[in-house]
Design an enzyme around this catalytic site. Structure first.
Site, mmCIF file in Angstrom:
data_model
loop_
_atom_site.group_PDB
_atom_site.id
_atom_site.type_symbol
_atom_site.label_atom_id
_atom_site.label_comp_id
_atom_site.label_asym_id
_atom_site.label_seq_id
_atom_site.Cartn_x
_atom_site.Cartn_y
_atom_site.Cartn_z
ATOM 1 N N GLU A 260 0.743 -1.206 -0.114
ATOM 2 C CA GLU A 260 -0.049 -0.055 -0.011
ATOM 3 C C GLU A 260 0.815 1.236 -0.160
ATOM 4 O O GLU A 260 0.658 1.892 0.828
ATOM 5 C CB GLU A 260 -0.729 -0.065 1.346
ATOM 6 C CG GLU A 260 -1.536 -1.330 1.744
ATOM 7 C CD GLU A 260 -2.368 -1.196 3.025
ATOM 8 O OE1 GLU A 260 -1.991 -0.309 3.845
ATOM 9 O OE2 GLU A 260 -3.165 -1.824 3.340
ATOM 10 N N PRO A 261 1.641 1.538 -1.041
ATOM 11 C CA PRO A 261 2.602 2.721 -1.009
ATOM 12 C C PRO A 261 1.700 3.837 -1.375
ATOM 13 O O PRO A 261 0.852 3.807 -2.324
ATOM 14 C CB PRO A 261 3.532 2.402 -2.222
ATOM 15 C CG PRO A 261 2.691 1.583 -3.062
ATOM 16 C CD PRO A 261 1.673 0.673 -2.222
ATOM 17 N N CYS A 328 -2.497 33.895 9.398
ATOM 18 C CA CYS A 328 -2.004 34.571 10.782
ATOM 19 C C CYS A 328 -1.541 33.740 11.709
ATOM 20 O O CYS A 328 -2.029 33.692 12.960
ATOM 21 C CB CYS A 328 -3.191 35.140 11.191
ATOM 22 S SG CYS A 328 -4.542 33.916 11.329
ATOM 23 N N GLU A 329 -0.211 32.769 11.448
ATOM 24 C CA GLU A 329 0.323 31.831 12.530
ATOM 25 C C GLU A 329 1.804 31.911 12.179
ATOM 26 O O GLU A 329 2.023 31.957 10.954
ATOM 27 C CB GLU A 329 -0.265 30.592 12.339
ATOM 28 C CG GLU A 329 -1.863 30.405 12.494
ATOM 29 C CD GLU A 329 -2.207 29.040 13.145
ATOM 30 O OE1 GLU A 329 -1.247 28.408 13.610
ATOM 31 O OE2 GLU A 329 -3.240 28.766 12.970
ATOM 32 N N TYR A 357 0.639 13.928 0.335
ATOM 33 C CA TYR A 357 0.141 14.682 1.562
ATOM 34 C C TYR A 357 0.118 16.082 1.533
ATOM 35 O O TYR A 357 0.473 17.059 2.486
ATOM 36 C CB TYR A 357 1.005 14.141 2.986
ATOM 37 C CG TYR A 357 0.724 12.615 3.009
ATOM 38 C CD1 TYR A 357 -0.675 12.095 3.332
ATOM 39 C CD2 TYR A 357 1.984 11.904 2.649
ATOM 40 C CE1 TYR A 357 -0.478 10.593 3.172
ATOM 41 C CE2 TYR A 357 1.853 10.294 2.892
ATOM 42 C CZ TYR A 357 0.471 9.870 2.925
ATOM 43 O OH TYR A 357 0.576 8.519 3.059
HETATM 44 N N1 LLP Z 1 -1.284 2.061 4.622
HETATM 45 C C1 LLP Z 1 -1.764 2.508 5.871
HETATM 46 C C2 LLP Z 1 -2.603 1.471 6.812
HETATM 47 C C3 LLP Z 1 -1.622 3.730 6.146
HETATM 48 O O1 LLP Z 1 -1.982 4.425 7.345
HETATM 49 C C4 LLP Z 1 -0.670 4.535 5.508
HETATM 50 C C5 LLP Z 1 -0.374 6.020 5.821
HETATM 51 C C6 LLP Z 1 -0.345 4.270 4.264
HETATM 52 C C7 LLP Z 1 -0.680 2.770 4.020
HETATM 53 C C8 LLP Z 1 0.595 4.838 3.016
HETATM 54 O O2 LLP Z 1 1.842 5.447 3.833
HETATM 55 P P1 LLP Z 1 2.970 6.094 3.060
HETATM 56 O O3 LLP Z 1 3.481 4.814 1.867
HETATM 57 O O4 LLP Z 1 2.318 7.104 2.162
HETATM 58 O O5 LLP Z 1 3.863 6.210 3.768
HETATM 59 N N2 LLP Z 1 0.309 12.995 6.565
HETATM 60 C C9 LLP Z 1 1.854 12.293 6.832
HETATM 61 C C10 LLP Z 1 1.600 10.808 6.357
HETATM 62 C C11 LLP Z 1 0.773 10.030 7.100
HETATM 63 C C12 LLP Z 1 0.603 8.672 6.638
HETATM 64 C C13 LLP Z 1 -0.783 7.974 7.007
HETATM 65 N N3 LLP Z 1 -0.865 6.796 6.502
HETATM 66 C C14 LLP Z 1 2.924 13.008 6.262
HETATM 67 O O6 LLP Z 1 2.794 13.984 5.482
HETATM 68 O O7 LLP Z 1 3.835 12.556 6.464
#
Ligand code: LLP
Length: 402
Positions: A260-261, A328-329, A357
């Site tokens: 799940e990337p 404003c922060e 993100y």
């Molecule tokens: N699978 C699950 C169950 C997850 O919770 C996540 C991310 C992913 C896959 C995908 O993860 P990735 O491959 O993108 O690392 N907003 C934060 C990242 C939050 C990730 C939440 N879950 C940021 O900007 O770094």
């Protein structure tokens, strides 16, 4: 990558997100290739960038989707992802979401607690359906990443402990409305070391073996997402080593690997374009005030995340400045102590690695419309989301004005 950012800024205005679709497609194909020889589905985590055209680009290549709300499930279906490649995860699914997911007949509902399993069972019973489920195991492993995005420790709200998972599988196997076919873990995001993932993988593979011995037929082995990317000068995980480790850990299990990337696929295919409004100096600091803000890209404010910032078409001597937005922060910044040349009104800055993100965490804070989004593919640019205007932001309130 050969994108003329100045022309795009002139054509579409700023602040603007630009996505390199060729890059995103190649990332998918490279990861897919790394898993070759083993049944697998790459379930793109659409929370990273949920623009319909981004999802559709990946769906065309055969990607599935990892979703964390029914809204995301619907985005995936609308964008052409096969329903049998959609997983629905998350610690707090509502009854309505569960119902819709069951009616949509997606591949898996990923359970994160015993309570939730009972809810899914009773909703399935009401609908006269059998819910295909997986269970998220929390292996209690330190993913060595930012605490806000670490998810695999017992301090974190995610998943269930091994023993609980086992009890849940045994219960689900006996239920007439649950079909436990998957197992899942995800220990965190922006992971740059293979070791914690590998440890988690072997713990969960052991559990899968135990379950098979109990005649619980696990068909899907979901290794989560979390693959880190280069924002600055990080050393990241080699994807072939990653895929080989997973193939090896699961070789006696006869399972389809789900992966799940999110960030891996899109982060470095995205650029945030913002224009300089003003420069301002006091006796201590130089500030560059730009037209983008934390409502557009909140990662620096929220996680103190680093994003490279470059000025387009500017030479001259650099000096240190904070790049800040109009909100404003004091937390409204894209970069602190960035080395940049002297800048003028309307000069263009690019905030890099903004594809993941970025837009998906944007908001209307300070009644600022969300930025437009543009895709560039085979040298051709096209708008994939219009800039939000004032009317969009008040649409759901206006009628209540007394
Ligand atoms: N699978 C699950 C169950 C997850 O919770 C996540 C991310 C992913 C896959 C995908 O993860 P990735 O491959 O993108 O690392 N907003 C934060 C990242 C939050 C990730 C939440 N879950 C940021 O900007 O770094």
């Amino acid at each position: 990558m050969n994108i003329d950012f100045s022309s795009l800024a002139a054509k579409y205005g700023t602040p603007l997100y630009v996505y390199d679709f060729d890059y995103i497609k190649n990332r998918y194909l490279e990861l897919k290739e790394a898993f070759s020889g083993q049944k697998n589905i790459i379930n793109y985590a659409i929370k990273a960038n949920s623009n319909l055209s981004v999802i559709s680009l990946l769906a065309e290549q055969g990607a599935g989707a990892d979703c964390v709300s029914i809204g995301e499930v619907k985005r995936a279906i609308l964008s052409g992802v096969s329903k049998y490649k959609i997983i629905f995860s998350g610690v707090g699914k509502s009854d309505d979401e569960i119902k819709e997911a069951l009616n949509l007949d997606i591949l898996l509902i990923n359970l994160e607690s015993e309570d939730e399993m009972k809810r899914v069972e009773s909703v399935a019973k009401e609908l006269g359906k059998i819910a295909r489920i997986s269970i998220r195991v929390n292996p209690n492993i330190d993913a060595k990443t930012h605490p806000y995005i670490s998810t695999g420790l017992h301090d974190d709200k995610f998943g269930v402990e091994i023993d609980m998972a086992k009890r849940m599988y045994i219960y689900a196997k006996k239920s007439s409305f649950l079909n436990p076919v998957g197992i899942h873990f995800h220990i965190g995001s922006q992971l740059t070391e293979l070791e914690p993932i590998s440890e988690a993988c072997s713990i969960v593979a052991d559990l899968a073996h135990t379950l098979k011995a109990l005649e619980i037929d696990i068909k899907f082995f979901d290794v989560g997402g979390g693959l880190g990317v280069v924002y600055d000068d990080e050393l990241t995980i080699n994807i072939q080593e990653y895929a080989d480790m997973i193939k090896n850990a699961t070789k006696k299990l006869d399972v389809t690997i789900l992966c799940e990337p999110g960030r891996y696929m899109v982060a470095n295919g995205g650029y945030f374009l913002t224009k300089v409004l003003y420069e301002k100096k006091n006796n201590k600091k130089r500030f560059i005030i730009v037209d983008g803000a934390m409502n557009d890209l909140i990662r620096p404010s929220l996680y103190d995340a680093y994003h490279k910032i470059e000025a387009i078409g500017k030479n001259g001597e650099n000096s240190i400045a904070d790049v800040v937005g109009p909100i404003c922060e004091s937390g409204d910044f894209f970069g602190k102590n960035v080395s940049l040349p002297q800048l003028e009104h309307n000069d263009l800055l690019i905030v890099k690695s903004a594809g993941a993100y970025g837009f998906s965490m944007s908001s209307n804070y300070n009644t600022r419309g969300r930025a437009a989004e543009v895709a560039v593919q085979d040298g051709i640019d096209r708008i994939i989301r219009k800039r939000e205007v004032f009317e969009d932001m008040i649409a759901l309130e206006k009628e209540f004005l007394v």
